[in-house]
Design a protein around this motif. Structure first.
Motif, mmCIF file in Angstrom:
data_model
loop_
_atom_site.group_PDB
_atom_site.id
_atom_site.type_symbol
_atom_site.label_atom_id
_atom_site.label_comp_id
_atom_site.label_asym_id
_atom_site.label_seq_id
_atom_site.Cartn_x
_atom_site.Cartn_y
_atom_site.Cartn_z
ATOM 1 N N UNK A 1 0.810 -1.259 -0.098
ATOM 2 C CA UNK A 1 0.134 -0.011 -0.174
ATOM 3 C C UNK A 1 0.800 1.165 0.042
ATOM 4 N N UNK A 2 0.539 2.098 -0.981
ATOM 5 C CA UNK A 2 1.194 3.312 -0.876
ATOM 6 C C UNK A 2 0.255 4.397 -0.537
ATOM 7 N N UNK A 3 0.337 5.124 0.463
ATOM 8 C CA UNK A 3 -0.885 6.034 1.151
ATOM 9 C C UNK A 3 -0.564 7.508 0.431
ATOM 10 N N UNK A 4 -1.675 8.211 0.293
ATOM 11 C CA UNK A 4 -1.623 9.432 -0.375
ATOM 12 C C UNK A 4 -2.338 10.280 0.644
ATOM 13 N N UNK A 5 -1.853 11.381 0.924
ATOM 14 C CA UNK A 5 -2.819 12.473 1.879
ATOM 15 C C UNK A 5 -2.413 13.729 1.627
ATOM 16 N N UNK B 1 -0.034 14.970 -0.712
ATOM 17 C CA UNK B 1 -0.516 15.914 -1.885
ATOM 18 C C UNK B 1 -0.104 17.398 -1.739
ATOM 19 N N UNK B 2 -0.039 18.209 -2.671
ATOM 20 C CA UNK B 2 0.081 18.018 -3.979
ATOM 21 C C UNK B 2 1.468 17.107 -4.411
ATOM 22 N N UNK B 3 1.430 16.193 -5.356
ATOM 23 C CA UNK B 3 2.777 15.616 -5.689
ATOM 24 C C UNK B 3 2.953 15.359 -7.062
ATOM 25 N N UNK B 4 4.277 15.144 -7.723
ATOM 26 C CA UNK B 4 4.330 15.109 -9.007
ATOM 27 C C UNK B 4 4.343 13.601 -9.386
ATOM 28 N N UNK B 5 3.163 13.310 -10.260
ATOM 29 C CA UNK B 5 2.964 11.761 -10.722
ATOM 30 C C UNK B 5 4.351 11.128 -10.872
ATOM 31 N N UNK B 6 5.358 11.677 -11.421
ATOM 32 C CA UNK B 6 6.462 10.866 -11.752
ATOM 33 C C UNK B 6 7.279 10.460 -10.337
ATOM 34 N N UNK B 7 7.093 11.299 -9.226
ATOM 35 C CA UNK B 7 7.460 10.726 -7.836
ATOM 36 C C UNK B 7 6.682 9.622 -7.373
ATOM 37 N N UNK B 8 5.358 9.832 -7.470
ATOM 38 C CA UNK B 8 4.611 8.361 -7.187
ATOM 39 C C UNK B 8 4.826 7.125 -7.851
ATOM 40 N N UNK B 9 5.241 7.521 -9.268
ATOM 41 C CA UNK B 9 5.733 6.365 -10.123
ATOM 42 C C UNK B 9 6.777 5.707 -9.430
ATOM 43 N N UNK B 10 7.958 6.592 -9.231
ATOM 44 C CA UNK B 10 8.913 5.938 -8.617
ATOM 45 C C UNK B 10 8.832 5.282 -7.230
ATOM 46 N N UNK B 11 7.983 5.582 -6.572
ATOM 47 C CA UNK B 11 7.513 5.102 -5.053
ATOM 48 C C UNK B 11 6.987 3.805 -5.694
ATOM 49 N N UNK B 12 5.816 3.780 -6.407
ATOM 50 C CA UNK B 12 5.440 2.548 -6.921
ATOM 51 C C UNK B 12 6.415 1.332 -7.238
ATOM 52 N N UNK B 13 7.346 1.882 -8.235
ATOM 53 C CA UNK B 13 8.414 0.758 -8.707
ATOM 54 C C UNK B 13 9.241 0.393 -7.479
ATOM 55 N N UNK B 14 9.617 1.528 -6.531
ATOM 56 C CA UNK B 14 10.492 0.851 -5.290
ATOM 57 C C UNK B 14 9.820 -0.102 -4.523
ATOM 58 N N UNK B 15 8.212 0.137 -4.092
ATOM 59 C CA UNK B 15 7.694 -0.715 -3.190
ATOM 60 C C UNK B 15 7.645 -2.120 -4.086
ATOM 61 N N UNK B 16 7.173 -2.200 -5.335
ATOM 62 C CA UNK B 16 6.906 -3.470 -5.988
ATOM 63 C C UNK B 16 8.317 -4.037 -6.139
#
Length: 241
Positions: A79-83, A105-120
């Protein structure tokens, strides 16, 4: 298509949901969208089986913290949490509820993508786990009975041995991966302790405390053995009842 990681985005703001859906699909992810906790629960019950969930903290009805706790109790999914809240306390609470990472939030989608890749990447480096609901019931090992429905440990005389939340989580990680070498990073992920920094020694401290409670001879442990240069191994036969 089936080899693409499946991301479930849960956010009550339609603009954010749609934006993230488009962005993640552009980066070759499969994406499902949910607007609230009710839709999330239904999708999980329908066996959507995402590889990762992006979960908004502040939603009407059931909030992200409650949903994250429910996910941790029933499913083995990162789980990656946004707030919109940036306070340190909120970040810590989110991680303690079981989130693998946190982005304000607000966040850059590129940063979220990087975090998703790292968690995966971290999730894929773990020993094979379960994708569906984690079972309750009892687990027997040595002279102990771990009751995963009541979240308690009992001895052969039915005397309950108090465990902290950290000790209970660590013991569950061990009994679910018997006779496997688990390094500290893997144990941190399995117990959802990602707020710890890589050189954190909290796993060693919790192993030491757990040994004092379940080992017959703490100086010569036979249940949780240290693998030098590797981590720890739970060297005990585990029987599920």
């Amino acid at each position: 298509m089936s080899d693409q990681p499946h991301i479930l985005v849960v956010d009550d703001h339609r603009d954010i949901r749609d934006l993230l859906g488009r962005y993640l699909r552009q980066h070759e992810y499969r994406v499902s969208l949910a607007s609230d906790g009710r839709e999330l629960r239904k999708m999980m019950a329908d066996d959507v089986s995402p590889d990762l969930i992006v979960l908004d903290l502040m939603m009407p009805g059931e909030d992200g913290l409650s949903l994250c706790r429910w996910l941790r109790e029933n499913y083995d999914v990162p789980v990656v949490m946004l707030t919109a809240l940036g306070e340190e306390t909120d970040r810590i609470i989110g991680l303690e509820m079981g989130a693998d990472d946190y982005l304000a939030k607000p966040f850059n989608p590129r940063e979220l993508l990087a975090r998703i890749k790292a968690v995966l990447r971290r999730a894929q480096s773990l020993p094979v786990g379960r994708k569906g609901p984690l079972p309750g019931g009892e687990v027997h090992f040595d002279r102990w009975i771990l009751d995963r429905t009541r979240h308690e440990l009992r001895d052969a005389n039915d005397v309950v041995l108090p465990l902290s939340a950290g000790e209970y989580g660590l013991l569950c990680a061990f009994v679910e991966h018997p006779n496997m070498v688990l390094n500290r990073d893997q144990l941190l992920d399995l117990t959802r302790g990602r707020e710890a920094v890589p050189f954190d020694r909290s796993i060693d401290n919790q192993v030491s405390r757990l040994r004092k409670k379940i080992e017959t001879d703490v100086k010569n442990p036979t249940l949780i053995k240290t693998v030098w240069g590797g981590g720890y191994m739970f060297t005990c036969e585990v029987v599920e009842k």
